[in-house]
Design a protein around this motif. Structure first.
Motif, short mmCIF file in Angstrom:
data_model
loop_
_atom_site.label_atom_id
_atom_site.label_comp_id
_atom_site.label_asym_id
_atom_site.label_seq_id
_atom_site.Cartn_x
_atom_site.Cartn_y
_atom_site.Cartn_z
N SER A 17 -2.56 6.07 -5.01
CA SER A 17 -1.71 4.92 -5.29
C SER A 17 -0.24 5.22 -5.02
CB SER A 17 -1.88 4.48 -6.75
OG SER A 17 -1.13 5.31 -7.61
N ARG A 18 0.51 4.16 -4.84
CA ARG A 18 1.96 4.28 -4.63
C ARG A 18 2.64 4.93 -5.84
NH1 ARG A 18 6.06 2.40 -1.62
NH2 ARG A 18 4.59 1.78 -0.02
N TYR B 203 0.84 -1.19 0.00
CA TYR B 203 0.00 0.00 0.00
C TYR B 203 0.88 1.24 0.00
CZ TYR B 203 -3.93 -3.00 1.22
OH TYR B 203 -4.89 -3.96 1.21
N GLY B 204 0.40 2.31 -0.59
CA GLY B 204 1.06 3.59 -0.43
C GLY B 204 0.90 4.08 1.00
N ASP B 205 1.75 5.01 1.38
CA ASP B 205 1.63 5.61 2.71
C ASP B 205 0.25 6.26 2.85
OD1 ASP B 205 1.93 6.99 5.11
OD2 ASP B 205 3.13 8.60 4.22
#
Lengths: 398, 398
Positions: free
Chosen positions: B281-282, B75-77
């Motif tokens: 999104s990342r 997952y993105g931050d």
């Protein structure tokens, strides 16, 4: 939900929020590993706390994603048509029964908004996926929580009974806004954070006991890891069920944000009227199609994860820690009490292992460890053994 | 917004939507070019209808995006911390004054939800960015629209007057839910679909005339194309203003879904309590940081777009078509009437040129053409010239 009627702070502050938002707690459902890393200044050695896949994405999907970057200046298709068509073919349903979103979280928000926002009521297992509760709160939906059974499974009978009990209230208050019974019921199967799983027959019994006016958010994020028939099969034939699946888990694309719902076409059409039109990125749409086409990759990941679960259960036996049966890519290790579980989790975090734990009884006695690669599991097992030392320092323990 | 009180269709249909959703029209704000291509079976030769950038993304951002694919299973931050920190430094504000979302559409939804959902009221220019109206409708917010001035600019004085007029109503109905005045005011500057632009002094006069309880959604998606001081400057010092910017336009990342809002820290904190935690999104988070760092690329794109606008104005002069002044990456060509504009748009679509047009008077007499590359503009100019032939066939025209 009520429009703003608070008095505006005339001393130069911003305009007032609507009262629902003004009354929300600031707590977000998850603290990311990056936030913890910023606190300590050190990177985690192993990241097994967010149920992410340790096995990457399909090389074919990876190549398609890279190619999609060449067209990143173009918006993705707002209808997600091609991905929806592929998903419909995969599951043997019509395209109108498929809705694509930017992750299951996105779809969950649409569902509660469509069926309960502004004073409705929902039911979920106490301590299950935190985003169920997050969206309910932010859309002004009251939440009834039902404890897990003693065997760490979702208590389907009690969930249905809770929905029926509030149904009685609803009938008494048909004219009242926000005083009715539960209209949304949340079920993750396999469940997060327990990892436990209910066979289709049990879910069908549950549905038979649910009031007709309830919509079921059936979160199947972990379905590819479950011991069942091919994951392409869906529980169909009940217009109350919206099944949600994701490319974030076995497909290894959590960072891309893409998931889908399959349900009654009328339900999908209603959710479609609420969604962000351009919410799913071009990379996500194109890569998801390739990931769906590469089922051999998904099956291989599932095999690796099953082997990893077995290895974790063995680690538990070796350390004298019971483990909870799992149909997911994580395993809950039973530390015996919440205090012990929290102490061990803190020790693991301090030793560079990103891990989370279930928040509510009975599962709060556990820590939840994601199935990493074999090398990652070796680190996790070694660090868990060391972390158990903290238990001797707990008052009244060891 | 009211909870479901409709009677459930006992004949096996799905459960009922809340009444707000049940009453929504099925119309989505945009038909994508892909949907048109599916209708005709032919791909567009030129795509100049969605205000996308013809000049791609920064090669440095492209390389970072490709690298991010290696971590796509993560997952993105959820806090978007690093991107927010970069944006805060870029604009000279605190991190708490920056909120990152999956496109300006995402941020617009949060804003109207926080300040007007469930019976509030909003004001927008009649025929401006369709998503303003889309979100207002889906969150149960009434909308007052104010016509553009005869010179195709947003009528800021009339917008403020409309907000003040509903303010009078609001004071009379302080105790009523959903009967109050406008609390959200939408302003795109530069404006879409007109392309016109208001200098900061005009916006400040507008703010001085607005009621204190109004929040302004200041959509600056096209700011990098505007004839102004460096785009890093923000209109600050007014807690009622939430400025929204995107990586979808000059940065060439529309397909990635990433944008941000800058505003009062208390406003940002409130919106933060509503957003999808993992919505960005990342790829988007990481590439946006690189795109922000490559301002030379953005400046070069702005120069190319300015040259393209000049070329389009020259095309208009050569064809005898007035053009609307533009501070964006598109130019409106004046066909003289709605019927003529629709006929020419249809002809262009039929000849493989994806184009859109403003929906409401006075701008509905125009078609809107995106500034493509020089090669694309040559095709567009040639096809526009041919498309004008259809006007001789219009009754009462030619």
């Amino acid at each position: 939900m009520r429009a703003a009627v608070q008095e505006w702070n005339a001393a130069g502050g911003p305009p007032p929020f609507v009262s629902l938002v003004a009354g929300l707690d600031a707590a977000n459902p998850f603290v990311g590993p990056e936030a913890l890393e910023r606190t300590t200044g050190a990177r985690f050695r192993v990241r097994v706390g967010a149920n992410e896949s340790a096995f990457g994405m399909s090389p074919r999907a990876r190549a398609v994603a890279a190619g999609a970057l060449d067209r990143l200046s173009w918006y993705g298709d707002p209808e997600n048509h091609d991905l929806r068509a592929d998903l419909a073919a995969y599951h043997g349903v019509d395209g109108g029964q498929v809705l694509v979103g930017a992750g299951i979280d996105d779809l969950l928000a649409l569902l509660v908004r469509a069926f309960a926002a502004g004073g409705g009521r929902a039911v979920m297992p106490h301590g299950s996926y935190a985003t169920f509760a997050y969206h309910a709160a932010t859309f002004g939906v009251a939440l009834d929580t039902v404890p897990y059974r003693a065997d760490d499974h979702v208590d389907l009978a009690a969930m249905a009974a809770q929905a029926r009990a509030s149904e009685t209230t609803r009938r008494r208050n048909l004219s009242g806004d926000g005083n009715g019974g539960a209209t949304v019921v949340y079920l993750a199967n396999p469940d997060n954070p327990s990892g436990t799983w209910q066979p289709e027959a049990a879910v069908r019994r549950f549905l038979a006991e649910l009031p007709d006016h309830c919509i079921v958010a059936l979160d199947e994020a972990y379905i590819d890891y479950a011991p069942t028939a091919p994951a392409r099969e869906l529980l169909t034939g009940d217009a109350r069920v919206v099944t949600m699946r994701t490319f974030s888990k076995a497909h290894g694309m959590a960072g891309a944000r893409v998931a889908y719902a399959v349900g009654d076409a009328r339900v999908c059409a209603g959710l479609d009227r609420l969604r962000l039109q351009f919410g799913v990125s071009r990379v996500a749409q194109e890569a998801a199609r390739a990931a769906l086409a590469d089922q051999a990759f998904v099956a291989d990941v599932a095999r690796r994860v099953a082997a990893g679960r077995d290895a974790y259960h063995e680690v538990g036996r070796a350390l004298g820690l019971p483990t909870v049966p799992s149909a997911t890519n994580f395993v809950c290790f039973d530390l015996g009490s919440r205090a012990r579980a929290e102490a061990v989790m803190a020790a693991l975090l301090g030793r560079g292992v990103f891990v989370r734990k279930p928040p509510a009884p009975p599962l709060d006695r556990c820590i939840r460890l994601g199935v990493g690669t074999e090398a990652e599991r070796d680190i996790v097992a070694a660090e868990l053994r060391r972390a158990l030392d903290v238990l001797t320092e707990l008052p009244g323990d060891g």
